[in-house]
Design an enzyme around this catalytic site. Structure first.
Site: not given
Length: 336
Positions: A141-143
Site C-alpha cells: 500500500l502507498d505510504k
C-alpha cells in the site's frame, strides 16, 4: 564485513524445458524459495542467456540461467517495537491494519520505521521468509494509504498468495473520499496505466507503455462537494485508484500528486464550508477496507476488514453535520 554475493549458473536440460523461470531457479539454487527467485528476477539479478525476463518466462532446453544471491548480512532489517494492529493470524498468514503514514518496507530514505521493521519485532520468525528486506510481503500500500495488508508466514503461503495476486483471485475493496459527485451511482474505469511520459515518479493513463487496469466503483455517500466511494480493483497497478479517480475528473481528497490542487480550488468556490473542513488534510483519503483471499492450506476464503483510520472517520463525521447532511445511497447493484 559482508560476504561477496553468491553467483550461480545452470544450463536448462530437456526435462525442465517449458517450466517457469522462477520455478527453475527455486529448484536449482539451494535455500532459494520461488518467492525469493521472483524478487531477484524482478530486480534484474537473474538472466537467461544474459537477457532479463519476467518471472513467468518459460525456460528452454540449452539456455543458461545465471544470477547472484545477495549477502543476507547486508540486507538485515532491524526489529522495532512499533505498535501494529493484527486483524487475522494463524500459523500460515497474518492480515494487519497498516497505519497511514507508514512505509511498507525499507528503501531509499526509509531505513527504519516501516511495517517490516514492526513485523520483525512482533514476528521474528518471518526472517526466514522470502528476501530479508521484504519478509512475507506479497503486496503493498502507498505510504499514506491505510488498511488491510496480507503477510505470509511460510514460503508455501508466500508462493500461494503470489499466485493469487497474479491470477487476480484476490478481492480488494477500498473506501475513498473524492472531490465532486460522479454522474452515475456506479461504474467501471478501464483505462490502462503506466509511467507518466514526463514525470517519472507519477503514473498516468497517457503512458507510452501502459498496462491493463480496471477499477469498479459505487457511491456510498454524498456530501456537499465530496463523495464517499467504495472501489474494487481487479488489477494492482501502482497508484491505480488515485490515477483512475483523477482520470474520471474526481481526484481523491488530499492527494498531493494527482489533481488535488485544481480540485481544491474548485471546492473552495462550489462548497466553501466543506473546503474549510478539509483544509488540514495532509494525505490522500484512501483506505484499504476489506480483502478476500484464499487460505494457503485449504483454499477457504479469509475475509478481513479494517476500520477507518481516525483522521478519515473524523472528516466523515464533520461532513455529516446538519449543514452537510449525508445523502445515504445503498442501492443494490443492477444485475449485469
Amino acid at each position: 564485513m559482508p560476504n561477496p554475493p553468491v553467483c550461480f549458473s545452470f544450463q536448462v536440460d530437456q526435462r525442465h524445458s517449458g517450466i517457469r523461470l522462477d520455478t527453475f531457479v527455486a529448484g536449482h539454487v539451494e535455500a532459494c524459495s520461488r518467492s525469493l527467485a521472483t524478487a531477484l528476477i524482478r530486480q534484474g539479478r537473474i538472466t537467461v542467456d544474459g537477457v532479463h525476463h519476467k518471472p513467468g518466462y518459460t525456460v528452454k532446453s540449452g539456455e543458461i540461467i545465471s544470477g547472484t544471491l545477495p549477502d543476507p548480512a547486508s540486507t538485515d532489517v532491524s526489529p522495532e517495537a512499533i505498535p501494529m494492529v493484527v486483524l487475522y493470524e494463524d500459523q500460515d498468514m497474518l492480515i494487519v491494519n497498516k497505519a497511514p503514514g507508514m512505509v511498507v518496507h525499507p528503501g531509499p530514505g526509509h531505513s527504519g520505521g516501516t511495517l517490516v521493521n514492526a513485523l520483525m519485532h512482533h514476528f521474528p520468525e518471518l526472517t526466514d521468509i522470502s528476501e530479508t528486506l521484504r519478509p512475507g510481503i506479497v503486496h503493498r500500500l502507498d505510504k499514506d494509504t491505510s488498511g488491510v495488508l496480507v503477510v505470509a508466514k511460510t514460503d508455501r503461503a508466500m508462493d500461494h498468495f503470489s499466485d493469487q495476486f497474479k491470477t487476480r483471485n484476490v478481492r480488494k475493496h477500498y473506501l475513498a473520499l473524492i472531490y465532486g459527485t460522479p454522474d452515475a451511482l456506479e461504474g467501471t474505469i478501464s483505462l490502462p496505466i503506466g509511467r507518466h511520459p514526463t514525470a517519472r515518479k507519477k503514473m498516468s493513463v497517457k503512458s507510452r507503455s501502459p498496462r491493463e487496469a480496471q477499477t469498479f466503483w459505487r457511491i456510498k455517500s454524498q456530501f456537499s462537494g465530496i463523495s464517499l466511494l467504495e472501489l474494487n480493483i481487479r488489477t494492482g497497478r501502482t497508484h491505480q485508484i488515485r490515477v483512475h479517480c483523477q482520470a474520471m475528473g474526481h481526484p481523491v481528497v488530499g492527494d498531493p500528486v494527482y489533481g488535488h490542487r485544481e480540485a481544491k480550488r474548485w471546492l473552495a468556490q462550489s462548497a466553501p464550508e466543506t473546503a474549510r473542513m478539509i483544509s488540514d488534510i495532509s494525505r490522500q483519503m484512501l483506505h484499504a477496507w476489506k480483502i478476500e483471499i484464499q487460505h494457503p492450506a485449504d483454499n477457504r476464503i479469509i475475509t478481513a476488514r479494517a476500520p477507518l483510520p481516525e483522521d478519515m472517520a473524523a472528516l466523515i463525521r464533520r461532513l455529516s453535520t446538519t449543514e452537510n447532511k449525508s445523502l445515504r445511497i445503498f442501492k443494490k447493484r443492477r444485475n449485469p
